[in-house]
Write a protein that holds these residues in place. Structure first.
Motif, PDB file in Angstrom:
ATOM      1  N   ALA A 154      14.633   6.022  -1.117  1.00  0.00           N
ATOM      2  CA  ALA A 154      14.193   6.245   0.317  1.00  0.00           C
ATOM      3  C   ALA A 154      15.526   7.111   0.797  1.00  0.00           C
ATOM      4  N   LEU A 155      16.682   6.786   0.688  1.00  0.00           N
ATOM      5  CA  LEU A 155      17.846   7.494   1.152  1.00  0.00           C
ATOM      6  C   LEU A 155      17.898   8.890   0.817  1.00  0.00           C
ATOM      7  N   TRP A 156      17.539   9.250  -0.432  1.00  0.00           N
ATOM      8  CA  TRP A 156      17.420  10.600  -0.867  1.00  0.00           C
ATOM      9  C   TRP A 156      16.378  11.284  -0.087  1.00  0.00           C
ATOM     10  N   PRO A 204       9.001   8.009 -16.382  1.00  0.00           N
ATOM     11  CA  PRO A 204       9.542   7.913 -17.750  1.00  0.00           C
ATOM     12  C   PRO A 204      11.036   6.998 -17.751  1.00  0.00           C
ATOM     13  N   LEU A 205      11.771   7.197 -16.728  1.00  0.00           N
ATOM     14  CA  LEU A 205      13.095   6.681 -16.742  1.00  0.00           C
ATOM     15  C   LEU A 205      13.106   5.330 -16.383  1.00  0.00           C
ATOM     16  N   THR A 206      11.929   4.834 -15.450  1.00  0.00           N
ATOM     17  CA  THR A 206      11.586   3.577 -15.060  1.00  0.00           C
ATOM     18  C   THR A 206      11.090   2.916 -16.255  1.00  0.00           C
ATOM     19  N   SER A 216       0.885  -1.216  -0.147  1.00  0.00           N
ATOM     20  CA  SER A 216       0.038  -0.053  -0.160  1.00  0.00           C
ATOM     21  C   SER A 216       0.743   1.253   0.100  1.00  0.00           C
ATOM     22  N   GLY A 217       0.389   2.092  -0.746  1.00  0.00           N
ATOM     23  CA  GLY A 217       1.323   3.352  -0.996  1.00  0.00           C
ATOM     24  C   GLY A 217       2.695   3.499  -1.094  1.00  0.00           C
ATOM     25  N   MET A 218       3.338   2.878  -2.160  1.00  0.00           N
ATOM     26  CA  MET A 218       4.609   2.775  -2.347  1.00  0.00           C
ATOM     27  C   MET A 218       5.114   4.339  -2.534  1.00  0.00           C
ATOM     28  N   TYR A 219       4.115   5.156  -2.810  1.00  0.00           N
ATOM     29  CA  TYR A 219       4.586   6.585  -3.127  1.00  0.00           C
ATOM     30  C   TYR A 219       3.620   7.569  -2.504  1.00  0.00           C
ATOM     31  N   PRO A 220       3.941   8.675  -2.402  1.00  0.00           N
ATOM     32  CA  PRO A 220       2.821   9.524  -1.720  1.00  0.00           C
ATOM     33  C   PRO A 220       1.410   9.466  -2.633  1.00  0.00           C
ATOM     34  N   PRO A 221       0.303   9.849  -2.134  1.00  0.00           N
ATOM     35  CA  PRO A 221      -0.679   9.973  -2.992  1.00  0.00           C
ATOM     36  C   PRO A 221      -0.754  11.269  -4.011  1.00  0.00           C
ATOM     37  N   VAL A 259       9.250  12.172  -0.883  1.00  0.00           N
ATOM     38  CA  VAL A 259       9.987  12.026  -2.421  1.00  0.00           C
ATOM     39  C   VAL A 259       8.715  11.505  -3.352  1.00  0.00           C
ATOM     40  N   ASP A 260       8.268  12.007  -4.425  1.00  0.00           N
ATOM     41  CA  ASP A 260       7.177  11.550  -5.401  1.00  0.00           C
ATOM     42  C   ASP A 260       8.028  10.997  -6.410  1.00  0.00           C
ATOM     43  N   ALA A 261       8.269   9.558  -6.231  1.00  0.00           N
ATOM     44  CA  ALA A 261       9.180   8.677  -7.239  1.00  0.00           C
ATOM     45  C   ALA A 261       8.424   8.667  -8.356  1.00  0.00           C
ATOM     46  N   THR A 262       7.095   9.078  -8.478  1.00  0.00           N
ATOM     47  CA  THR A 262       6.356   8.667  -9.850  1.00  0.00           C
ATOM     48  C   THR A 262       6.984   9.539 -10.859  1.00  0.00           C
TER      49      THR A 262
END
Length: 437
Positions: A380-382, A408-410, A74-79, A401-404
């Protein structure tokens, strides 16, 4: 029978791969649940669902393509906070990722989201999978080294040459003009056990070889155990030209392409080979040596993949130490299982393959790029660095951090991985690597 053994070898490797993937995901699952994160799915494989069952809040199951696995947290990234229609391909990808992430956050359970965990807990969750593969690799190599033992020359003499053949000669039998081998002249016999050479106790055949190589034309006092009694013999190794090899056994050449040779001592006897059990820490050393080899391969991966492509479309031979797909590893396992060798020897090679596979999974998943585990650890470290910097400046904690934004890089990384996997898969189907030529 040979075909059945070949199939059995492939099945053994597939089961081992499935176990490795399953334990990798358990390495993520257990700490996630311990830290209170809601885990919706634990799946082995990708694609269509073959079987699943729900226990509590988590669905456990298998999917059709056994090329990996995943857990859905659940919630790998912020909503997401953005609204409105996305414009452009990349923005659409980002918005789709945010929408999919939002769907994993159950109403009223935002506190159980992965992104809400402290940085150290997020790192532990993402490290859990690769570390599980590392531990499994160490366990396998420890069983090999300390349980079964490593194949090496013992101190028992297996054979004694009658004569000294010229270096590089294809001659297989002695003639009257060939000089007698020093070991035969000294009276060394098959079955003798080396006790000491020139006063130095001999623990392994490598010890004896080193002394003899360094003593051309020098008379050495050799103590052997023959039928329970010790005898002292006089051995004078002859000087022989031998090509220099590196640590991996590869011949060395000079700037003109000529082989580099050196003068070494030669005695003319060989040792019995047996599985010799090693100290308990040897397995760990082997695992980290393998990790270093995999890391070196990854650094040179573009060149190696190019070579695979060249070999696939030309008459060039593939590098037997190059990268392989799951199909390639399976074919090697089948070859090993079908060989006419003692069962223990075949089992050792299969365990070596499985141990190397787990170490490769560990190293590969630690690459600091999304969607790999190493990429999530870097995110996570960043986040932790940003928070620590804010505290030092007396500022409020920044938003997570909003990794979404990195979707594009992913996607690019995922496409590269898929292309790499496809190339290796095709190569392993139509131009496979063989252990036995």
């Amino acid at each position: 029978m040979e075909t059945l053994l070949y199939v059995l070898g492939i099945l053994i490797m597939l089961v081992g791969l499935g176990l490795s993937i399953g334990l990798h995901e358990i390495g993520h699952l257990v700490p996630a649940k311990l830290f209170g994160v809601r885990v919706g799915q634990y799946m082995i494989g990708f694609g269509p669902r073959l079987w699943s069952r729900r226990f509590g809040e988590t669905e456990y199951g298998f999917k059709a393509l056994p090329l990996g696995g995943f857990i859905s947290m659940s919630g790998m990234y912020p909503p997401s906070k953005e609204t409105g229609a996305a414009k452009g391909v990349f923005r659409t990808l980002v918005q789709d990722a945010r929408s999919a992430n939002d769907e994993t956050i159950a109403d009223g359970e935002e506190a159980r989201s992965f992104y809400r965990l402290p940085v150290w807990k997020r790192v532990i969750v993402m490290l859990g999978g690769p570390v599980m593969n590392l531990l499994l690799g160490i366990l396998i190599f420890t069983i090999l080294a300390s349980g079964i033992g490593l194949s090496q020359g013992t101190t028992t003499i297996a054979s004694v040459s009658e004569c000294v053949l010229p270096a590089g000669s294809t001659q297989t039998e002695c003639t009257a003009d060939d000089p007698a081998a020093p070991a035969a002249e000294a009276g060394i016999l098959p079955g003798d056990v080396l006790v000491s050479i020139d006063g130095v106790p001999i623990e392994t055949f490598a010890d004896a070889s080193a002394i003899i190589r360094d003593s051309p034309d020098e008379t050495l006092s050799v103590v052997v155990d023959r039928d329970g009694e010790q005898q002292t013999l006089q051995l004078t190794p002859v000087a022989a030209e031998r090509q220099v090899v590196d640590a991996a056994g590869a011949p060395q050449f000079d700037e003109d392409g000529e082989p580099i040779t050196q003068e070494v001592g030669y005695a003319g006897f060989g040792a019995q080979v047996a599985f010799v059990q090693q100290p308990i820490g040897t397995g760990t050393e082997m695992a980290f040596q393998q990790a270093g080899a995999v890391a070196s391969m990854i650094v040179t991966l573009p060149v190696r993949l190019w070579d695979v492509g060249v070999a696939l479309f030309t008459d060039a031979e593939r590098d037997p130490n190059g990268p392989l797909s799951v199909v390639g590893v399976g074919r090697l396992a089948g070859e090993v299982a079908a060989t006419d060798a003692p069962v223990l020897n075949r089992m050792v090679v299969l365990l070596n393959l499985l141990g190397a596979l787990n170490i490769a999974l560990f190293v590969f998943n630690m690459i600091p790029l999304l969607p790999l585990d190493g990429g999530h650890i870097v995110v996570a470290l960043w986040d932790g660095v940003r928070r620590a910097w804010a505290r030092l400046r007396g500022k409020p904690a920044p938003a997570p951090v909003d990794a979404t934004r990195l979707v594009p890089l992913t996607v690019v990384v995922a496409v590269v991985l898929i292309a790499m996997g496809a190339l290796l898969l095709i190569a392993d189907l139509f131009d496979p690597v063989s252990l036995f030529g």
